[in-house]
Design an enzyme around this catalytic site. Structure first.
Site, PDB file in Angstrom:
ATOM      1  N   LYS A  85     -55.733 -10.271 -57.883  1.00 55.79           N
ATOM      2  CA  LYS A  85     -54.377 -10.135 -57.339  1.00 55.79           C
ATOM      3  C   LYS A  85     -53.945  -8.685 -57.149  1.00 55.79           C
ATOM      4  CE  LYS A  85     -53.360 -14.631 -57.337  1.00 55.79           C
ATOM      5  NZ  LYS A  85     -53.107 -15.386 -56.104  1.00 55.79           N
ATOM      6  N   GLU A 107     -43.377 -14.514 -56.365  1.00 58.38           N
ATOM      7  CA  GLU A 107     -43.556 -15.782 -57.055  1.00 58.38           C
ATOM      8  C   GLU A 107     -44.839 -15.686 -57.877  1.00 58.38           C
ATOM      9  OE1 GLU A 107     -44.712 -15.134 -54.063  1.00 58.38           O
ATOM     10  OE2 GLU A 107     -46.804 -15.651 -54.488  1.00 58.38           O
ATOM     11  N   SER A 370     -62.840 -14.680 -59.902  1.00 57.12           N
ATOM     12  CA  SER A 370     -61.518 -14.169 -59.509  1.00 57.12           C
ATOM     13  C   SER A 370     -60.687 -13.608 -60.663  1.00 57.12           C
ATOM     14  CB  SER A 370     -60.725 -15.257 -58.795  1.00 57.12           C
ATOM     15  OG  SER A 370     -60.606 -16.406 -59.614  1.00 57.12           O
TER      16      SER A 370
HETATM   17  C1  LIG Z   1     -57.574 -15.771 -61.576  1.00 57.15           C
HETATM   18  C2  LIG Z   1     -57.049 -16.501 -60.381  1.00 57.15           C
HETATM   19  N1  LIG Z   1     -57.926 -16.994 -59.480  1.00 57.15           N
HETATM   20  C3  LIG Z   1     -57.507 -17.670 -58.394  1.00 57.15           C
HETATM   21  C4  LIG Z   1     -56.151 -17.905 -58.159  1.00 57.15           C
HETATM   22  C5  LIG Z   1     -55.765 -18.686 -56.961  1.00 57.15           C
HETATM   23  O1  LIG Z   1     -55.112 -17.939 -55.979  1.00 57.15           O
HETATM   24  P1  LIG Z   1     -55.797 -17.606 -54.596  1.00 57.15           P
HETATM   25  O2  LIG Z   1     -56.281 -18.894 -54.022  1.00 57.15           O
HETATM   26  O3  LIG Z   1     -54.723 -16.987 -53.795  1.00 57.15           O
HETATM   27  O4  LIG Z   1     -56.912 -16.668 -54.861  1.00 57.15           O
HETATM   28  C6  LIG Z   1     -55.208 -17.406 -59.065  1.00 57.15           C
HETATM   29  C7  LIG Z   1     -53.784 -17.622 -58.861  1.00 57.15           C
HETATM   30  O5  LIG Z   1     -52.937 -17.355 -59.662  1.00 57.15           O
HETATM   31  C8  LIG Z   1     -55.673 -16.691 -60.208  1.00 57.15           C
HETATM   32  O6  LIG Z   1     -54.822 -16.191 -61.113  1.00 57.15           O
END
Ligand SMILES: Cc1ncc(COP(=O)(O)O)c(C=O)c1O
Length: 384
Positions: A85, A107, A370
């Site tokens: 993020k 948000e 992620s």
């Molecule tokens: C660690 C992590 N991975 C994935 C996501 C999913 O979001 P996005 O699909 O925008 O990557 C989030 C959302 O809060 C997250 O915190």
């Protein structure tokens, strides 16, 4: 100059006239600064020295042996604040500063985007308000406290299901009523130009991964895998490979308690085209077009809509979208932690769970790791 507003039939700007002008102003600022040498230099320096980029591409040997494919993890969990993020929040916060804004609003579901936004606000000396559903506040207490430590005001949203959709509802309402604030959207959703902006600031993930896999393997991967909530980490890694037709793009959606239970957020798998929060996308909706109630064990994945670009990749067949249940994600959470010594976020655990469902064929796979699981440890301990 203008950016494309749509991805096939998806995207666009379904907003009150009042907002059109402000979104145009945002688009113009984005177009100007994304090519501006001083802006690019400042962002690149922050990504390197503050976030710690490039994030490593790590060959997960034990996990690879276990699943029968060659698994590389793109370590976004090692970024400052613990997830992908931060790439987008620093980009948008710099843009907000150039536009003369003094307050960031956002948000958040899992709290990662909230923490990243509060961090950017602290770094740049800006005020910050974060909207978060009451259910998520309860689930992600550590992240709430982190946001407060960083100086943000966390507004607890108590309407509807008290999760991510309602947090976006309230943030959008605040944005409409307060022209002086900058709405820092955290995923590849929302009215144009947000999906283009978020894609731009996250594409660094895929650009790095492509270079790194060529260095380590001398060829492109067979598959890219990422979890899909709104779709930002997935588009961040996939965008560099969309034109490489031999590279499979796999997005993993949350099947929650099971696709037949109605308790899931498998938007691309079971949704249909509709409009939510000012844009058109695949949407879980009732017969009147109202967003359905959604659910996932991962707070960052329970959104009834999804990125317009993923909606398009799904419609054209370029992307493949699969699902994983809470139970499978939890099993992968524990397994990968033991195999690799890395605790994943519950969102990331969805992508990891899919590795166990793939045929063992010795394929080269890059999985976008992620985020880290620190925020989820308490919750998992209680729900074992
Ligand atoms: C660690 C992590 N991975 C994935 C996501 C999913 O979001 P996005 O699909 O925008 O990557 C989030 C959302 O809060 C997250 O915190």
């Amino acid at each position: 100059m203008k950016l494309a507003q749509t991805f096939g039939q998806f995207g666009g700007q379904y907003v009150p006239p009042l907002l059109v002008e402000r979104l145009q102003e945002l688009e113009q600022a984005f177009l100007r600064y994304k090519e501006d040498a001083a802006f690019k230099k400042e962002l690149a320096k922050l990504l390197k020295d503050y976030v710690g980029r490039p994030s490593p591409l790590y060959f997960a040997e034990r996990l690879s042996k276990q699943v029968g494919n060659k698994i590389y993890l793109k370590r976004e969990d090692l970024n400052h604040t613990g997830a992908h993020k931060i790439n987008n929040t620093l980009g948008q916060a710099l843009l907000a500063k150039r536009m003369g804004r003094k307050t960031l609003i956002a948000e958040t579901g899992a709290g990662q985007h909230g923490v990243a936004t509060a961090t950017a606000a602290a770094l740049m000396g800006m005020d910050c308000i974060i909207f978060m559903g009451e259910v998520d506040v309860d689930k992600q207490k550590m992240n709430v406290y982190r946001m407060e430590l960083l100086g943000a005001e966390v507004r607890v949203v108590k309407s509807g299901l008290k999760t991510l959709k309602e947090a976006v509802d309230e943030a959008l309402m605040h944005y409409i009523e307060h022209p002086e604030v900058f709405y820092l959207l955290g995923s590849q959703v929302g009215p144009h130009p947000y999906p283009q902006i978020v894609r731009h600031f996250q594409k660094v993930i895929g650009e790095e991964a492509k270079k790194q896999i060529l260095e380590q393997e001398g060829r492109l991967p067979d598959e890219i895998i990422a979890c899909v909530g709104g779709g930002s980490n997935a588009i961040g890694i996939m965008s560099a490979f969309i034109d490489d037709k031999d590279v499979g793009l796999i997005g993993v959606e949350p099947a929650g308690k099971g696709l037949k239970t109605g308790k899931h957020a498998a938007t691309l798998t079971l949704g249909s085209p509709g409009v939510i929060h000012g844009f058109r996308c695949m949407l879980l909706q009732d017969k009147d077009g109202n967003p359905s109630e959604v659910y996932s064990i991962a707070s960052g994945l329970d959104y009834p809509g999804v990125s317009p670009e993923h909606s398009h990749l799904h419609e054209t067949g370029r992307g493949e979208y699969v699902t994983v249940t809470d139970r499978e994600a939890l099993a992968a959470f524990h397994d990968v932690t033991r195999q690799e010594g890395i605790i994943p976020a519950l969102e990331t655990a969805h992508a990891l769970a899919y590795l166990y469902k793939m045929k063992p064929e010795g394929k080269i796979v890059i999985l976008n790791f992620s985020g880290r699981g620190d925020k989820d440890v308490d919750f998992v301990a209680k729900h074992r």
